[in-house]
Scaffold this motif. Structure first.
Motif, mmCIF file in Angstrom:
data_model
loop_
_atom_site.group_PDB
_atom_site.id
_atom_site.type_symbol
_atom_site.label_atom_id
_atom_site.label_comp_id
_atom_site.label_asym_id
_atom_site.label_seq_id
_atom_site.Cartn_x
_atom_site.Cartn_y
_atom_site.Cartn_z
ATOM 1 N N TYR A 135 0.852 -1.225 -0.126
ATOM 2 C CA TYR A 135 0.054 0.066 0.138
ATOM 3 C C TYR A 135 0.993 1.125 -0.023
ATOM 4 O O TYR A 135 0.572 2.216 -0.643
ATOM 5 N N LEU A 136 1.924 1.419 0.721
ATOM 6 C CA LEU A 136 2.713 2.380 0.869
ATOM 7 C C LEU A 136 3.614 2.647 -0.515
ATOM 8 O O LEU A 136 3.737 3.770 -0.708
ATOM 9 N N CYS A 137 3.849 1.782 -1.302
ATOM 10 C CA CYS A 137 4.479 2.048 -2.567
ATOM 11 C C CYS A 137 3.590 2.667 -3.337
ATOM 12 O O CYS A 137 4.170 3.929 -3.906
ATOM 13 N N ALA A 138 2.150 2.610 -3.480
ATOM 14 C CA ALA A 138 1.391 3.379 -4.194
ATOM 15 C C ALA A 138 1.353 4.819 -3.596
ATOM 16 O O ALA A 138 1.273 5.685 -4.453
ATOM 17 N N ASP A 139 1.391 4.801 -2.378
ATOM 18 C CA ASP A 139 0.997 6.147 -1.785
ATOM 19 C C ASP A 139 2.134 6.836 -2.141
ATOM 20 O O ASP A 139 2.041 8.158 -2.566
ATOM 21 N N ALA A 140 3.461 6.588 -2.075
ATOM 22 C CA ALA A 140 4.701 6.973 -2.397
ATOM 23 C C ALA A 140 4.774 7.608 -3.758
ATOM 24 O O ALA A 140 5.417 8.717 -4.028
ATOM 25 N N ALA A 141 4.577 6.603 -4.754
ATOM 26 C CA ALA A 141 4.625 6.829 -5.969
ATOM 27 C C ALA A 141 3.429 8.074 -6.408
ATOM 28 O O ALA A 141 3.755 8.677 -7.206
ATOM 29 N N ARG A 142 2.190 7.875 -5.748
ATOM 30 C CA ARG A 142 1.204 9.209 -6.085
ATOM 31 C C ARG A 142 1.949 10.355 -5.638
ATOM 32 O O ARG A 142 1.493 11.429 -6.282
ATOM 33 N N ASP A 143 2.529 10.308 -4.545
ATOM 34 C CA ASP A 143 3.116 11.744 -4.011
ATOM 35 C C ASP A 143 4.305 11.990 -4.762
ATOM 36 O O ASP A 143 5.092 13.041 -4.313
ATOM 37 N N GLY A 144 4.782 11.432 -5.798
ATOM 38 C CA GLY A 144 6.156 11.698 -6.502
ATOM 39 C C GLY A 144 7.309 11.144 -5.895
ATOM 40 O O GLY A 144 8.437 11.566 -6.110
ATOM 41 N N GLU A 145 7.171 10.661 -4.881
ATOM 42 C CA GLU A 145 8.425 9.994 -3.963
ATOM 43 C C GLU A 145 8.941 8.844 -4.487
ATOM 44 O O GLU A 145 8.747 7.680 -4.195
ATOM 45 N N ARG A 146 9.530 8.786 -5.610
ATOM 46 C CA ARG A 146 10.109 7.643 -6.608
ATOM 47 C C ARG A 146 10.955 6.852 -5.563
ATOM 48 O O ARG A 146 10.991 5.540 -5.639
ATOM 49 N N ALA A 147 12.059 7.530 -4.986
ATOM 50 C CA ALA A 147 12.928 6.630 -4.040
ATOM 51 C C ALA A 147 12.225 5.995 -3.075
ATOM 52 O O ALA A 147 12.605 4.550 -2.604
ATOM 53 N N LEU A 148 11.207 6.433 -2.232
ATOM 54 C CA LEU A 148 10.518 5.730 -1.238
ATOM 55 C C LEU A 148 9.756 4.573 -1.847
ATOM 56 O O LEU A 148 9.566 3.549 -1.523
ATOM 57 N N ALA A 149 9.100 4.818 -2.981
ATOM 58 C CA ALA A 149 8.246 3.797 -3.669
ATOM 59 C C ALA A 149 9.413 2.690 -3.956
ATOM 60 O O ALA A 149 8.773 1.379 -3.653
#
Length: 342
Positions: free
Chosen positions: A180-194
């Motif tokens: 779930y956090l992968c998609a949240d990070a990607a949605r926020d533009g945080e590619r490294a976190l994703a």
């Protein structure tokens, strides 16, 4: 028919708690493993942002399951609560400590306070699903007989199947949260976190699969009736869980985070329903069936009617809550320094 319907509705509630509340607990696991204050700050910010609006709402499903079990299958409720009161108490204390620590850490200004409350939040996020999984293992292995405190209050949940259930619950929660956090990070533009959470999702998914695979031997030796049901009647659901889990791992590897969410959720839901199918019609293995445990038809009818009316309010409200915080924030808000420092 009424008893089976009530049981199915209760199992839907249990599934929702596993998928939403489980991911909530899993986020705390990753909070624990995020690292030091500076290195783990981006991950902890993402976790707080993701679960902050909904962490209390997720426990609605647990309350729903407990109340329906009490109303529709009171002999089972009495047996489980009296025999397994120790792990259930530990789980309840974990939920309370986790919620309080999460709220206090958010309001704390001193670093030592944030570390203290953060430790309570993270450790409670591990302990709580472990004890809930141990309770499931106790019921599934037939160690909860009918009657008030008729089972052993210690060995009923300190046994191989309960240990398997506890470890599998923790690893599964961690996997769901990472997905779930992968998609949240990607949605926020945080590619490294994703990418970071994608790796964690893959590792935790493989770990969950390894634990489940090793659990086959445990169930064969310690819970033969459950093993028999899983390898026969519930086998299609077990296969579905395996296939969905593999699909989720492939999607994660290809960075298709949004599609990985339902695949991972299906893998978890399928194994939960496989347990129910394997044990059916027994609610307490070797002790009491669905029909024997069910309340009077008038009570079941009243419960189902009330649930149907309540669902008209609850389901749209929860859908609106989840959907609101899953939308991409406006660029003017998400990119502003103030929003990032909040």
């Amino acid at each position: 028919m009424l008893a089976d319907t009530a049981l199915a509705v209760m199992w839907v509630g249990l599934t929702c708690y596993a998928l939403f509340g489980g991911a909530d607990f899993g986020a705390g696991v990753w909070d624990l493993l995020a690292g030091g204050s500076r290195r783990g700050l981006p991950q902890r910010r993402l976790i707080e942002h993701s679960i902050g609006p909904i962490w209390e709402a997720n426990h609605v499903w647990l309350i729903f399951v407990i109340v329906l079990l009490w109303s529709a299958f009171s002999p089972v409720f009495a047996a489980v609560m009296s025999t397994l009161y120790l792990p259930l108490t530990f789980a309840a204390l974990g939920i309370i400590a986790r919620g309080a620590a999460f709220a206090f850490r958010k309001a704390s200004t001193e670093l030592w306070q944030q570390r203290l409350f953060g430790a309570f939040f993270a450790l409670s996020s591990v302990i709580t699903p472990f004890f809930l999984g141990a309770v499931a293992g106790a019921v599934a292995s037939g160690r909860v007989p009918p009657g008030l405190a008729a089972g052993d209050v210690i060995t009923s949940w300190l046994n191989p199947t309960s240990a398997l259930g506890g470890v599998l619950a923790v690893t599964t929660c961690a996997h769901l949260a990472a997905v779930y956090l992968c998609a949240d990070a990607a949605r926020d533009g945080e590619r490294a976190l994703a990418s970071s959470f994608a790796r964690r999702a893959i590792v935790s998914g493989l770990t969950s699969g390894a634990v489940a695979g090793a659990g086959i031997a445990v169930l064969h030796a310690d819970a033969p009736e459950l093993f028999h049901g899983l390898t026969r009647r519930a086998l299609p659901l077990v296969v579905l869980s395996v296939v969905a889990g593999l699909v989720a791992l492939v999607l994660l590897n290809r960075r298709r985070f949004v599609l990985a969410r339902p695949a991972s959720a299906l893998a978890v839901a399928a194994i939960l329903w496989a347990w129910g199918a394997a044990q059916y019609p027994a609610m307490l293995v070797g002790g009491i069936s669905v029909g024997q445990a069910a309340s009077d038809p008038a009570v079941l009818t009243a419960c189902l009617v009330v649930l149907a009316v309540g669902a008209l309010l609850l389901v749209p409200s929860l859908w609106l809550l989840y959907a609101t915080f899953q939308r991409r924030p406006p660029a003017s808000v998400s990119d502003s320094p103030t929003s990032r420092d909040a």
